[in-house]
Design a protein around this motif. Structure first.
Motif, mmCIF file in Angstrom:
data_model
loop_
_atom_site.group_PDB
_atom_site.id
_atom_site.type_symbol
_atom_site.label_atom_id
_atom_site.label_comp_id
_atom_site.label_asym_id
_atom_site.label_seq_id
_atom_site.Cartn_x
_atom_site.Cartn_y
_atom_site.Cartn_z
ATOM 1 N N THR A 148 0.849 -1.192 0.000
ATOM 2 C CA THR A 148 0.000 0.000 0.000
ATOM 3 C C THR A 148 0.884 1.240 0.000
ATOM 4 O O THR A 148 1.858 1.319 0.750
ATOM 5 C CB THR A 148 -0.914 0.038 1.233
ATOM 6 O OG1 THR A 148 -1.790 -1.099 1.218
ATOM 7 C CG2 THR A 148 -1.755 1.307 1.266
ATOM 8 N N MET A 174 -0.711 10.314 -7.981
ATOM 9 C CA MET A 174 -1.837 9.498 -7.543
ATOM 10 C C MET A 174 -2.533 8.845 -8.735
ATOM 11 O O MET A 174 -2.971 7.687 -8.658
ATOM 12 C CB MET A 174 -2.819 10.367 -6.745
ATOM 13 C CG MET A 174 -2.254 10.885 -5.432
ATOM 14 S SD MET A 174 -3.323 12.092 -4.609
ATOM 15 C CE MET A 174 -4.679 11.042 -4.078
ATOM 16 N N ARG A 175 -2.612 9.572 -9.826
ATOM 17 C CA ARG A 175 -3.219 8.988 -11.029
ATOM 18 C C ARG A 175 -2.396 7.803 -11.517
ATOM 19 O O ARG A 175 -2.948 6.787 -11.953
ATOM 20 C CB ARG A 175 -3.338 10.056 -12.112
ATOM 21 C CG ARG A 175 -4.390 11.118 -11.820
ATOM 22 C CD ARG A 175 -4.243 12.311 -12.750
ATOM 23 N NE ARG A 175 -5.276 13.322 -12.497
ATOM 24 C CZ ARG A 175 -5.173 14.603 -12.865
ATOM 25 N NH1 ARG A 175 -4.083 15.021 -13.510
ATOM 26 N NH2 ARG A 175 -6.136 15.454 -12.585
ATOM 27 N N SER A 227 -3.018 4.808 -9.103
ATOM 28 C CA SER A 227 -4.336 4.228 -9.367
ATOM 29 C C SER A 227 -4.329 3.426 -10.661
ATOM 30 O O SER A 227 -4.834 2.298 -10.719
ATOM 31 C CB SER A 227 -5.380 5.351 -9.441
ATOM 32 O OG SER A 227 -6.657 4.845 -9.762
ATOM 33 N N THR A 236 -2.615 -0.456 -4.411
ATOM 34 C CA THR A 236 -3.517 0.060 -3.382
ATOM 35 C C THR A 236 -3.028 1.417 -2.903
ATOM 36 O O THR A 236 -1.864 1.585 -2.530
ATOM 37 C CB THR A 236 -3.601 -0.907 -2.194
ATOM 38 O OG1 THR A 236 -4.078 -2.168 -2.660
ATOM 39 C CG2 THR A 236 -4.542 -0.373 -1.117
ATOM 40 N N MET A 237 -3.926 2.390 -2.898
ATOM 41 C CA MET A 237 -3.570 3.757 -2.526
ATOM 42 C C MET A 237 -4.448 4.255 -1.380
ATOM 43 O O MET A 237 -5.671 4.230 -1.465
ATOM 44 C CB MET A 237 -3.714 4.707 -3.719
ATOM 45 C CG MET A 237 -3.369 6.168 -3.396
ATOM 46 S SD MET A 237 -3.402 7.224 -4.867
ATOM 47 C CE MET A 237 -5.174 7.219 -5.264
ATOM 48 N N PHE A 272 -11.941 12.147 -5.057
ATOM 49 C CA PHE A 272 -11.699 10.758 -5.458
ATOM 50 C C PHE A 272 -12.682 10.318 -6.537
ATOM 51 O O PHE A 272 -12.305 9.611 -7.484
ATOM 52 C CB PHE A 272 -11.816 9.829 -4.243
ATOM 53 C CG PHE A 272 -10.796 10.087 -3.160
ATOM 54 C CD1 PHE A 272 -9.663 10.843 -3.401
ATOM 55 C CD2 PHE A 272 -10.993 9.571 -1.876
ATOM 56 C CE1 PHE A 272 -8.725 11.077 -2.393
ATOM 57 C CE2 PHE A 272 -10.063 9.793 -0.869
ATOM 58 C CZ PHE A 272 -8.939 10.559 -1.127
ATOM 59 N N GLU A 310 -11.767 11.780 -9.884
ATOM 60 C CA GLU A 310 -10.558 11.187 -10.455
ATOM 61 C C GLU A 310 -10.695 9.686 -10.700
ATOM 62 O O GLU A 310 -9.808 9.073 -11.306
ATOM 63 C CB GLU A 310 -9.365 11.435 -9.522
ATOM 64 C CG GLU A 310 -8.959 12.890 -9.413
ATOM 65 C CD GLU A 310 -8.314 13.405 -10.696
ATOM 66 O OE1 GLU A 310 -7.822 12.578 -11.493
ATOM 67 O OE2 GLU A 310 -8.310 14.631 -10.911
ATOM 68 N N PHE A 329 -10.625 7.408 -8.317
ATOM 69 C CA PHE A 329 -9.794 6.677 -7.360
ATOM 70 C C PHE A 329 -10.654 5.735 -6.528
ATOM 71 O O PHE A 329 -11.758 6.092 -6.111
ATOM 72 C CB PHE A 329 -9.064 7.642 -6.425
ATOM 73 C CG PHE A 329 -8.076 8.562 -7.101
ATOM 74 C CD1 PHE A 329 -7.481 8.199 -8.303
ATOM 75 C CD2 PHE A 329 -7.743 9.788 -6.533
ATOM 76 C CE1 PHE A 329 -6.570 9.044 -8.934
ATOM 77 C CE2 PHE A 329 -6.838 10.635 -7.151
ATOM 78 C CZ PHE A 329 -6.244 10.262 -8.360
ATOM 79 N N ALA A 330 -10.120 4.553 -6.233
ATOM 80 C CA ALA A 330 -10.867 3.568 -5.450
ATOM 81 C C ALA A 330 -10.772 3.832 -3.952
ATOM 82 O O ALA A 330 -11.440 3.160 -3.165
ATOM 83 C CB ALA A 330 -10.358 2.165 -5.761
ATOM 84 N N THR A 331 -9.973 4.776 -3.517
ATOM 85 C CA THR A 331 -9.795 5.080 -2.103
ATOM 86 C C THR A 331 -11.117 5.529 -1.487
ATOM 87 O O THR A 331 -11.814 6.381 -2.046
ATOM 88 C CB THR A 331 -8.742 6.188 -1.922
ATOM 89 O OG1 THR A 331 -7.559 5.838 -2.647
ATOM 90 C CG2 THR A 331 -8.413 6.394 -0.455
ATOM 91 N N GLN A 388 -8.272 4.104 5.174
ATOM 92 C CA GLN A 388 -7.905 4.457 3.803
ATOM 93 C C GLN A 388 -7.687 5.954 3.620
ATOM 94 O O GLN A 388 -6.869 6.368 2.780
ATOM 95 C CB GLN A 388 -8.986 3.974 2.828
ATOM 96 C CG GLN A 388 -9.133 2.476 2.761
ATOM 97 C CD GLN A 388 -10.037 2.040 1.624
ATOM 98 O OE1 GLN A 388 -10.055 2.631 0.550
ATOM 99 N NE2 GLN A 388 -10.810 0.985 1.861
#
Length: 321
Positions: free
Chosen positions: A150, A179-180, A183, A188-189, A212, A215, A217-219, A226
């Protein structure tokens, strides 16, 4: 000018407090925390960082090498000792500085993963992480050890202006690009924000959720593991000392404090061997050195620092996942 003189003449915060290991300034018994089990072993990779933040608790910068780059050979010794514990270490956390500036970070990450630990790396997701060697290495490690790695990105606030006020103009956009990439690479972010405004934690989480979602993002912004919202650690602010009676008054337990389940190893500049500290927050305070080995670091920790009070007990925060 009058106001400036007034500020200069104000006594420092917490005057007379956090000095005696066993007693508070009012003579009460200081709270102590026993190590219940070593769930997370933190490794400080060094205080060098690619940026200088306005309020960095560990004073990281491109020039600060007070904590030297941690070495893979030393990590091997701690991993070997961790295997001998009755209850194995679950997680190895790498913090800094910026961990991806350490030339041995990929080697150390592989060692920790190969030993069966989850790995958490704290990063600003900026240029050190985005070097091709680092990106290729992270992709390979994530493929070889799925769901074990992570990256926790330091994004102080979902408002670019707030984030940039701490880390420099344009830093928000650079971190967002990192971050992109994380992802898109399927790594895992998690995200670490800070309480830098008067907004409530709920409002801050809602703002992160909007970012999120925009973008992709799954966060999860609502999951405290998380998306961590850390309280500010400002030594200019007056905070109460924590006494043994405070556990009952605050309806909290020593088990809630991160030094009940974690320790951090650092290599000081010029030292031959690393030392183990009580936690991640007090890397420069030698009062919190507990020894060179994990066995020596099993002792109780006196909550004898403002960070113990504001960040851990009253703030309820923890650096571990």
């Amino acid at each position: 000018m009058v106001a400036a003189m007034k500020d200069l003449n104000e006594p420092p915060a917490n005057l007379g407090k956090f000095t005696h290991p066993n007693r508070t300034a009012t003579g009460e018994t200081r709270a102590r925390v026993a190590l219940e089990r070593l769930r997370t072993l933190w490794i400080n990779t060094g205080t060098r960082c690619n940026i200088t933040c306005a309020n960095c608790y560990i004073e990281s910068s491109p020039e600060n090498d007070a904590l030297a780059y941690f070495r893979a050979d030393d990590l091997a010794l701690y991993l070997a000792e961790a295997r001998e514990l009755a209850r194995p270490v679950e997680e190895i956390g790498f913090t800094g500085g910026e961990p991806f500036m350490n030339p041995e970070i990929l080697q150390m990450t592989r060692m920790a993963l190969a030993a069966g630990h989850r790995v958490l790396i704290l990063t600003n997701a900026m240029r050190p992480m985005m070097r091709p060697r680092i990106r290729d290495g992270l992709v390979a490690l994530n493929a070889e050890y799925p769901d074990q790695l992570t990256l926790r990105v330091s994004l102080d606030h979902p408002d670019p202006t707030v984030h940039d006020s701490e880390r420099g103009i344009g830093s928000f956009q650079i971190t967002l690009e990192g971050m992109r990439w994380i992802s898109g690479a399927g790594i895992t972010m998690h995200v670490a924000g800070r309480s830098l405004t008067g907004d409530s934690v709920d409002d801050t989480r809602a703002a992160f959720a909007r970012l999120f979602a925009a973008e992709g993002f799954a966060t999860d912004a609502q999951d405290p593991a998380q998306t961590v919202i850390f309280p500010e650690m400002d030594l200019r602010v007056e905070v109460p000392e924590i006494t043994s009676a405070c556990w009952g008054i605050l309806h909290k337990s020593p088990s809630d404090v991160m030094c009940a389940t974690s320790r951090m190893a650092v290599l000081r500049k010029g030292a031959e061997r690393p030392v183990v500290l009580a936690c991640t927050l007090l890397a420069h305070d030698e009062r919190f050195e507990l020894g060179e080995t994990l066995a020596e670091a099993r002792g109780e920790v006196a909550l004898n620092h403002p960070h113990c009070a504001k960040f851990c007990v009253l703030g309820g925060a923890s650096c571990s996942a």
